[in-house]
Design a protein around this motif. Structure first.
Motif, PDB file in Angstrom:
ATOM      1  N   ASN A  76      50.301 -86.025  34.147  1.00  0.00           N
ATOM      2  CA  ASN A  76      50.873 -86.371  32.840  1.00  0.00           C
ATOM      3  C   ASN A  76      51.316 -87.833  32.770  1.00  0.00           C
ATOM      4  O   ASN A  76      51.345 -88.418  31.684  1.00  0.00           O
ATOM      5  CB  ASN A  76      52.060 -85.458  32.526  1.00  0.00           C
ATOM      6  N   ARG A  77      51.647 -88.396  33.936  1.00  0.00           N
ATOM      7  CA  ARG A  77      51.994 -89.816  33.956  1.00  0.00           C
ATOM      8  C   ARG A  77      50.762 -90.692  33.776  1.00  0.00           C
ATOM      9  O   ARG A  77      50.840 -91.797  33.251  1.00  0.00           O
ATOM     10  CB  ARG A  77      52.703 -90.171  35.273  1.00  0.00           C
ATOM     11  N   ILE A  78      49.607 -90.189  34.226  1.00  0.00           N
ATOM     12  CA  ILE A  78      48.357 -90.943  34.098  1.00  0.00           C
ATOM     13  C   ILE A  78      47.866 -90.929  32.660  1.00  0.00           C
ATOM     14  O   ILE A  78      47.445 -91.947  32.114  1.00  0.00           O
ATOM     15  CB  ILE A  78      47.277 -90.385  35.050  1.00  0.00           C
ATOM     16  N   THR A  79      47.894 -89.749  32.024  1.00  0.00           N
ATOM     17  CA  THR A  79      47.463 -89.645  30.625  1.00  0.00           C
ATOM     18  C   THR A  79      48.228 -88.530  29.933  1.00  0.00           C
ATOM     19  O   THR A  79      48.567 -87.517  30.555  1.00  0.00           O
ATOM     20  CB  THR A  79      45.950 -89.373  30.517  1.00  0.00           C
ATOM     21  N   ARG A  80      48.469 -88.713  28.641  1.00  0.00           N
ATOM     22  CA  ARG A  80      49.136 -87.685  27.853  1.00  0.00           C
ATOM     23  C   ARG A  80      48.126 -86.806  27.130  1.00  0.00           C
ATOM     24  O   ARG A  80      48.498 -85.865  26.423  1.00  0.00           O
ATOM     25  CB  ARG A  80      50.074 -88.342  26.838  1.00  0.00           C
ATOM     26  N   LYS A  81      46.847 -87.115  27.301  1.00  0.00           N
ATOM     27  CA  LYS A  81      45.801 -86.327  26.642  1.00  0.00           C
ATOM     28  C   LYS A  81      45.571 -85.022  27.395  1.00  0.00           C
ATOM     29  O   LYS A  81      46.110 -84.809  28.479  1.00  0.00           O
ATOM     30  CB  LYS A  81      44.518 -87.152  26.542  1.00  0.00           C
ATOM     31  N   ASN A  82      44.749 -84.163  26.840  1.00  0.00           N
ATOM     32  CA  ASN A  82      44.515 -82.843  27.420  1.00  0.00           C
ATOM     33  C   ASN A  82      43.596 -82.948  28.632  1.00  0.00           C
ATOM     34  O   ASN A  82      42.381 -82.816  28.538  1.00  0.00           O
ATOM     35  CB  ASN A  82      43.893 -81.916  26.374  1.00  0.00           C
ATOM     36  N   HIS A  83      44.192 -83.187  29.798  1.00  0.00           N
ATOM     37  CA  HIS A  83      43.406 -83.408  31.017  1.00  0.00           C
ATOM     38  C   HIS A  83      42.970 -82.112  31.685  1.00  0.00           C
ATOM     39  O   HIS A  83      42.145 -82.134  32.601  1.00  0.00           O
ATOM     40  CB  HIS A  83      44.188 -84.263  32.019  1.00  0.00           C
ATOM     41  N   GLN A  84      43.530 -80.966  31.270  1.00  0.00           N
ATOM     42  CA  GLN A  84      43.186 -79.654  31.828  1.00  0.00           C
ATOM     43  C   GLN A  84      43.419 -79.573  33.335  1.00  0.00           C
ATOM     44  O   GLN A  84      42.845 -78.734  34.014  1.00  0.00           O
ATOM     45  CB  GLN A  84      41.721 -79.299  31.527  1.00  0.00           C
ATOM     46  N   GLY A  85      44.245 -80.445  33.850  1.00  0.00           N
ATOM     47  CA  GLY A  85      44.578 -80.388  35.273  1.00  0.00           C
ATOM     48  C   GLY A  85      43.631 -81.165  36.167  1.00  0.00           C
ATOM     49  O   GLY A  85      43.742 -81.083  37.397  1.00  0.00           O
ATOM     50  N   VAL A  86      42.717 -81.946  35.582  1.00  0.00           N
ATOM     51  CA  VAL A  86      41.751 -82.688  36.403  1.00  0.00           C
ATOM     52  C   VAL A  86      41.536 -84.090  35.819  1.00  0.00           C
ATOM     53  O   VAL A  86      41.238 -84.222  34.627  1.00  0.00           O
ATOM     54  CB  VAL A  86      40.391 -81.963  36.482  1.00  0.00           C
ATOM     55  N   ILE A  87      41.701 -85.091  36.664  1.00  0.00           N
ATOM     56  CA  ILE A  87      41.441 -86.478  36.266  1.00  0.00           C
ATOM     57  C   ILE A  87      40.619 -87.153  37.353  1.00  0.00           C
ATOM     58  O   ILE A  87      40.972 -87.097  38.536  1.00  0.00           O
ATOM     59  CB  ILE A  87      42.742 -87.267  36.040  1.00  0.00           C
ATOM     60  N   ALA A  88      39.527 -87.784  36.955  1.00  0.00           N
ATOM     61  CA  ALA A  88      38.691 -88.535  37.896  1.00  0.00           C
ATOM     62  C   ALA A  88      38.679 -90.003  37.517  1.00  0.00           C
ATOM     63  O   ALA A  88      38.698 -90.352  36.340  1.00  0.00           O
ATOM     64  CB  ALA A  88      37.264 -87.984  37.892  1.00  0.00           C
ATOM     65  N   VAL A  89      38.680 -90.848  38.530  1.00  0.00           N
ATOM     66  CA  VAL A  89      38.544 -92.289  38.331  1.00  0.00           C
ATOM     67  C   VAL A  89      37.161 -92.688  38.839  1.00  0.00           C
ATOM     68  O   VAL A  89      36.808 -92.418  39.992  1.00  0.00           O
ATOM     69  CB  VAL A  89      39.638 -93.076  39.072  1.00  0.00           C
ATOM     70  N   ILE A  90      36.365 -93.291  37.974  1.00  0.00           N
ATOM     71  CA  ILE A  90      34.987 -93.636  38.298  1.00  0.00           C
ATOM     72  C   ILE A  90      34.937 -95.006  38.963  1.00  0.00           C
ATOM     73  O   ILE A  90      35.562 -95.960  38.501  1.00  0.00           O
ATOM     74  CB  ILE A  90      34.106 -93.651  37.024  1.00  0.00           C
ATOM     75  N   SER A  91      34.186 -95.104  40.051  1.00  0.00           N
ATOM     76  CA  SER A  91      34.042 -96.383  40.743  1.00  0.00           C
ATOM     77  C   SER A  91      33.202 -97.344  39.921  1.00  0.00           C
ATOM     78  O   SER A  91      32.204 -96.949  39.321  1.00  0.00           O
ATOM     79  CB  SER A  91      33.374 -96.171  42.109  1.00  0.00           C
ATOM     80  N   PRO A  92      33.580 -98.630  39.907  1.00  0.00           N
ATOM     81  CA  PRO A  92      32.783 -99.618  39.181  1.00  0.00           C
ATOM     82  C   PRO A  92      31.537-100.062  39.944  1.00  0.00           C
ATOM     83  O   PRO A  92      30.731-100.822  39.423  1.00  0.00           O
ATOM     84  CB  PRO A  92      33.753-100.790  39.007  1.00  0.00           C
ATOM     85  N   ILE A  93      31.379 -99.614  41.201  1.00  0.00           N
ATOM     86  CA  ILE A  93      30.190 -99.961  41.973  1.00  0.00           C
ATOM     87  C   ILE A  93      29.483 -98.694  42.437  1.00  0.00           C
ATOM     88  O   ILE A  93      30.059 -97.603  42.387  1.00  0.00           O
ATOM     89  CB  ILE A  93      30.530-100.834  43.203  1.00  0.00           C
ATOM     90  N   THR A  94      28.249 -98.851  42.900  1.00  0.00           N
ATOM     91  CA  THR A  94      27.499 -97.741  43.488  1.00  0.00           C
ATOM     92  C   THR A  94      27.484 -97.923  44.993  1.00  0.00           C
ATOM     93  O   THR A  94      27.016 -98.948  45.499  1.00  0.00           O
ATOM     94  CB  THR A  94      26.057 -97.698  42.957  1.00  0.00           C
ATOM     95  N   TYR A  95      28.023 -96.947  45.714  1.00  0.00           N
ATOM     96  CA  TYR A  95      28.061 -97.034  47.167  1.00  0.00           C
ATOM     97  C   TYR A  95      26.680 -96.774  47.759  1.00  0.00           C
ATOM     98  O   TYR A  95      25.863 -96.062  47.190  1.00  0.00           O
ATOM     99  CB  TYR A  95      29.064 -96.031  47.725  1.00  0.00           C
ATOM    100  N   GLN A  96      26.446 -97.360  48.928  1.00  0.00           N
ATOM    101  CA  GLN A  96      25.178 -97.176  49.613  1.00  0.00           C
ATOM    102  C   GLN A  96      25.404 -96.539  50.970  1.00  0.00           C
ATOM    103  O   GLN A  96      26.539 -96.338  51.394  1.00  0.00           O
ATOM    104  CB  GLN A  96      24.461 -98.526  49.745  1.00  0.00           C
ATOM    105  N   SER A  97      24.304 -96.232  51.669  1.00  0.00           N
ATOM    106  CA  SER A  97      24.358 -95.630  53.000  1.00  0.00           C
ATOM    107  C   SER A  97      23.804 -96.618  54.007  1.00  0.00           C
ATOM    108  O   SER A  97      22.725 -97.177  53.813  1.00  0.00           O
ATOM    109  CB  SER A  97      23.541 -94.335  53.034  1.00  0.00           C
ATOM    110  N   ILE A  98      24.536 -96.842  55.094  1.00  0.00           N
ATOM    111  CA  ILE A  98      24.065 -97.786  56.107  1.00  0.00           C
ATOM    112  C   ILE A  98      22.800 -97.272  56.785  1.00  0.00           C
ATOM    113  O   ILE A  98      21.964 -98.077  57.228  1.00  0.00           O
ATOM    114  CB  ILE A  98      25.175 -98.082  57.143  1.00  0.00           C
TER     115      ILE A  98
END
Length: 264
Positions: A76-98
């Protein structure tokens, strides 16, 4: 899909700066994962139940995505909208595999120079290190999935955009990555005070992965045990330590110095 952007106001100039893209709601997060979005962090309300949350958790397991179980007050501190108990933060980059990247480096006829960050959690240090790595021609940065700084706009800003340019490889186990690198002909050089050897004693002209650790605890023993070389930066002042981003620059540029064409 319900989305939003974290924003904060710059204290000095009163300007809003975008932070990470946020996706909230169980179905919206499922759709984000199915569409291939990179999840930087994921918060799930503690004690949440139901068929949809089971579907999400199954998907998280399938894609090996870590999440934090938190009280609803944090959500609720992150957002007051209807989050339904789940919030994800999307990475601005695409990770790779060594594992995918290393053969490509060899195929180009180049000598790998990699940088592994073990427990570096400060985003500004991450950004500064990435900037140095990109400027010096390091082929990739390797970080753990847990216990590493988020790649967020603060990190990207500090990197001067380098995090958009240099490959970042994110893996579950750095020790497993280390063993893979050794098997692939790459020497592991750990920067640590737990040695009498200097960084100037190491031959960096061979395929090399430089490993830097957190400023408080350093590189983990699992990596120290399998390392080919332990090396420390000579210290002559009273403070006796450097910021990890500065330390990384010192070691990387010693490697670059050794790799420069010899003058005839």
């Amino acid at each position: 899909m319900m989305q939003g952007n974290f924003q904060r106001r710059d204290r000095d100039h009163g300007e809003k700066r975008e932070v990470n893209q946020m996706v909230f709601g169980i179905r919206a997060v499922i759709e984000a994962i199915d569409s291939g979005k990179e999840i930087e962090s994921l918060f799930v309300q503690r004690g949440l139940s139901g068929s949809l949350i089971l579907e999400l958790k199954s998907l998280l397991k399938e894609h090996d995505i870590a999440f934090q179980q938190v009280p609803i007050e944090k959500l609720n501190r992150i957002t007051r909208k209807n989050h339904q108990g789940v919030i994800a933060v999307i990475s601005p980059i695409t990770y790779q595999s060594i594992e995918d990247l290393l053969p490509q480096i060899y195929e180009k006829g180049e000598t790998p120079l990699l940088l592994m960050l073990d427990g570096v959690t400060d985003v500004r240090n991450m950004g500064a290190i990435a900037r140095t790595a990109e400027c010096s021609g390091v082929h990739a940065i390797i970080v753990p999935k847990k216990g590493s700084a988020e790649i967020n706009p603060d990190a990207i800003k500090t990197s001067a955009g380098a995090l958009y340019k240099i490959p970042v490889c994110r893996h579950d186990s750095l020790s497993k990555v280390g063993k893979f690198l050794i098997d692939s002909g790459v020497q592991l050089v750990v920067s640590t005070e737990k040695t009498t050897s200097s960084i100037y004693d190491v031959d960096y002209t061979a395929p090399t992965c430089v490993i830097m650790g957190a400023e408080d605890v350093g590189v983990s023993n699992d990596l120290i045990r399998i390392a080919d070389n332990l090396a420390k930066i000579p210290m002559y002042g009273e403070i006796g330590s450097l910021n990890v981003s500065v330390s990384a620059a010192v070691v990387i540029y010693e490697a670059i110095r050794q790799r420069l064409p010899k003058k005839s």
